[in-house]
Design an enzyme around this catalytic site. Structure first.
Site, PDB file in Angstrom:
ATOM      1  N   LYS A  26      22.067   6.164 -21.828  1.00 32.01           N
ATOM      2  CA  LYS A  26      23.237   6.443 -20.991  1.00 32.01           C
ATOM      3  C   LYS A  26      24.324   7.125 -21.808  1.00 32.01           C
ATOM      4  CE  LYS A  26      26.332   4.134 -17.665  1.00 32.01           C
ATOM      5  NZ  LYS A  26      26.692   2.846 -17.040  1.00 32.01           N
ATOM      6  N   SER A  47      27.107   2.472 -12.141  1.00 37.86           N
ATOM      7  CA  SER A  47      27.356   3.741 -12.782  1.00 37.86           C
ATOM      8  C   SER A  47      26.146   4.287 -13.535  1.00 37.86           C
ATOM      9  CB  SER A  47      28.523   3.585 -13.776  1.00 37.86           C
ATOM     10  OG  SER A  47      28.184   2.672 -14.816  1.00 37.86           O
ATOM     11  N   SER A  98      26.349  -2.323 -12.799  1.00 36.20           N
ATOM     12  CA  SER A  98      26.000  -0.917 -12.996  1.00 36.20           C
ATOM     13  C   SER A  98      24.599  -0.666 -13.537  1.00 36.20           C
ATOM     14  CB  SER A  98      27.021  -0.248 -13.922  1.00 36.20           C
ATOM     15  OG  SER A  98      28.244  -0.076 -13.248  1.00 36.20           O
TER      16      SER A  98
END
Length: 487
Positions: free
Chosen positions: A77, A152, A176
């Site tokens: 990420k 997210s 997330s």
């Protein structure tokens, strides 16, 4: 068949038998990203040259010196720093930022022999539940490109679901990892707070953030969590507790296990499709020998409000460092230092980030601190006590990961409160600091539904055992979206 339909153990067997090489696995990742990512939008930066060179070198290492993750590709990420590989948090304000060190989890992945393929898309500074808040491009759900992948860590979940890479790392502040895992039909684990070092994770809300793995099956998830866990001298919030073998904890036996189902998690607002799938999943767990009781987590109804006050307050403080002075974007044609600060932040941050900074700054203000921030911390204590009370008598808590399947892209862009409500079943876990996993348990049409399994502090082994038992009793994890048909 794509190489990534294999489990990590199966890929290692192929490597051992010299049916494929590490170079082949790495090339497969870049080929699938090249073929698919124009529609999926999961990747922001690729590490092709370095990864290809690493793969060639690692193919020379004798098999006897390799671990279970050696040579396997992974996406990271974009809020986890990677030395020499651009890290932007999907924000204009960090455009062009190349870190000079690796996050602890990235160092641990390298020690395990994994190859970082690239950085995956996300909601800007991890603020969002749809991956529509990326300042670079939105991510599309591989099951239906008209729907969001969740956020997210939407890029992390979509990349695995689409078959671009077999594994990714995400971060979870209020759901997330688990929410996009549910929306994309993959496995996502949020560990106990402190289980994994946050050193090198760009902070959103420091008392809530945790890094965790996203995979296609439970065993692989356990392998990666084991690799990245452990105390870290660079992170004072990392817990000095033993890291057990999470894979060894997967026994396949849950007879006599006591499962709690909070009535609040199947109440109004949960769609019929989600409720029915979760109820069927609970029946499956009963059939495997577990006992199930309904319980109450009475303060859950206050969790969403408390979470957004606390997380926004911490974000307001953490994001003060982005001022255009040291790194990243800097506004031009400014008259003085104050204008440099204001224009850099006004032009560099997106609307959702600004919204949360303003909410957090207001909550921390002298006139409102007691009414909002202090009160939210008191509520957090009550939520933690709710979990403590249940775990005094039960092994795990089970319920839906999200109240509905993935919504359509653009559907809620002008309605942030509706988007926030999608986190209603995940944020209590972050406030309490306990571990939780989302695994696929059904479909509503072509959209996946997630089952959330919550454990006691540092009881990830128990969570994995329950998740694996359910996975072996069903076939939801074997389903793949349209993207897997691309050669």
């Amino acid at each position: 068949m794509s190489l990534f339909k294999h489990t990590s153990a199966e890929m290692q067997e192929l490597l051992k038998n010299k049916e494929v090489s590490i170079a082949d696995l790495t090339a497969e990742a870049f080929a699938r990203i090249d073929a698919l990512d124009g529609e999926v939008g999961a990747f922001l930066a690729l590490n092709k040259e370095t990864a290809t060179a690493q793969a060639a070198e690692m193919d020379q290492v004798p098999f006897s010196e390799r671990g279970p993750l050696f040579g396997l590709p992974i996406g990271v990420k974009d809020n986890i720093v990677t030395e020499g590989l651009e890290t932007t948090c999907a924000s204009k304000i960090l455009e062009g930022f190349n870190p000079i060190y690796d996050a602890t989890v990235v160092q641990k992945l390298r020690a395990a022999g994994m190859i970082t393929v690239g950085k995956v898309n996300m909601d800007e500074f991890a603020m969002g539940s749809a991956n529509e808040n990326s300042s670079i491009k939105p991510v599309h759900n591989p099951w239906n490109f008209n729907h969001v992948p969740g956020g997210s860590s939407g890029g992390s979940a979509a990349a695995v679901a689409a078959g671009e890479v077999p594994f990714t790392l995400g971060s979870d502040t209020g759901g997330s990892i688990r929410q996009p895992a549910a929306y994309c039909g993959v496995v996502g684990m949020k560990p106990t707070y402190g289980r994994v070092s946050r050193f090198g994770l760009v902070a959103f809300a420091s008392s809530l953030d945790q890094i965790g793995p996203i995979t296609r099956n439970v065993r692989d998830n356990a392998l990666i969590l084991e690799a990245i866990s452990g105390v870290d001298e660079h992170d004072s919030t990392s817990a000095n507790v033993e890291v057990p073998s999470f894979v060894d904890a997967i026994t396949g036996d849950i007879k006599g296990l006591k499962i709690a189902v909070p009535k609040e998690y199947l109440a109004e607002g949960v769609s019929d499709a989600v409720r029915n799938s979760v109820q069927q999943a609970i029946d499956t767990l009963k059939g495997l020998g577990a006992t199930v009781d309904e319980v109450s987590l009475p303060h859950s109804k206050y969790a969403l409000a408390a979470y957004y006050i606390l997380s926004s307050s911490e974000a307001s403080s953490n994001l003060a460092r982005f001022d255009g002075i040291r790194y990243g974007f800097r506004a031009e044609n400014v008259a003085n230092l104050e204008e440099l600060y204001t224009q850099t932040r006004a032009q560099g941050f997106g609307d959702e980030v600004k919204r949360r900074i303003m909410l957090g700054t207001y909550s921390l203000s002298a006139g409102t601190y007691d009414a909002y921030y202090k009160k939210a911390q008191q509520v957090r204590t009550l939520i933690k006590k709710d979990f403590d009370d249940v775990f005094a008598n039960y092994d795990v808590i089970v319920g839906p990961t999200t109240p509905t399947p993935a919504f359509k892209l653009g559907e809620n862009l002008q309605d942030p409160m509706t988007v926030y409500a999608n986190d209603i079943l995940t944020v209590p876990i972050n406030l309490a600091g306990v571990p939780a996993i989302s695994i696929p348990c059904g479909f509503d049409g072509d959209l996946p539904i997630g089952l959330q399994i919550i454990g006691n502090y540092f009881a990830e082994g128990t969570v994995y055992n329950v998740a694996d038992s359910f996975e072996k009793a069903t076939d939801f994890h074997t389903k793949t979206p349209q993207t897997w048909e691309v050669k």
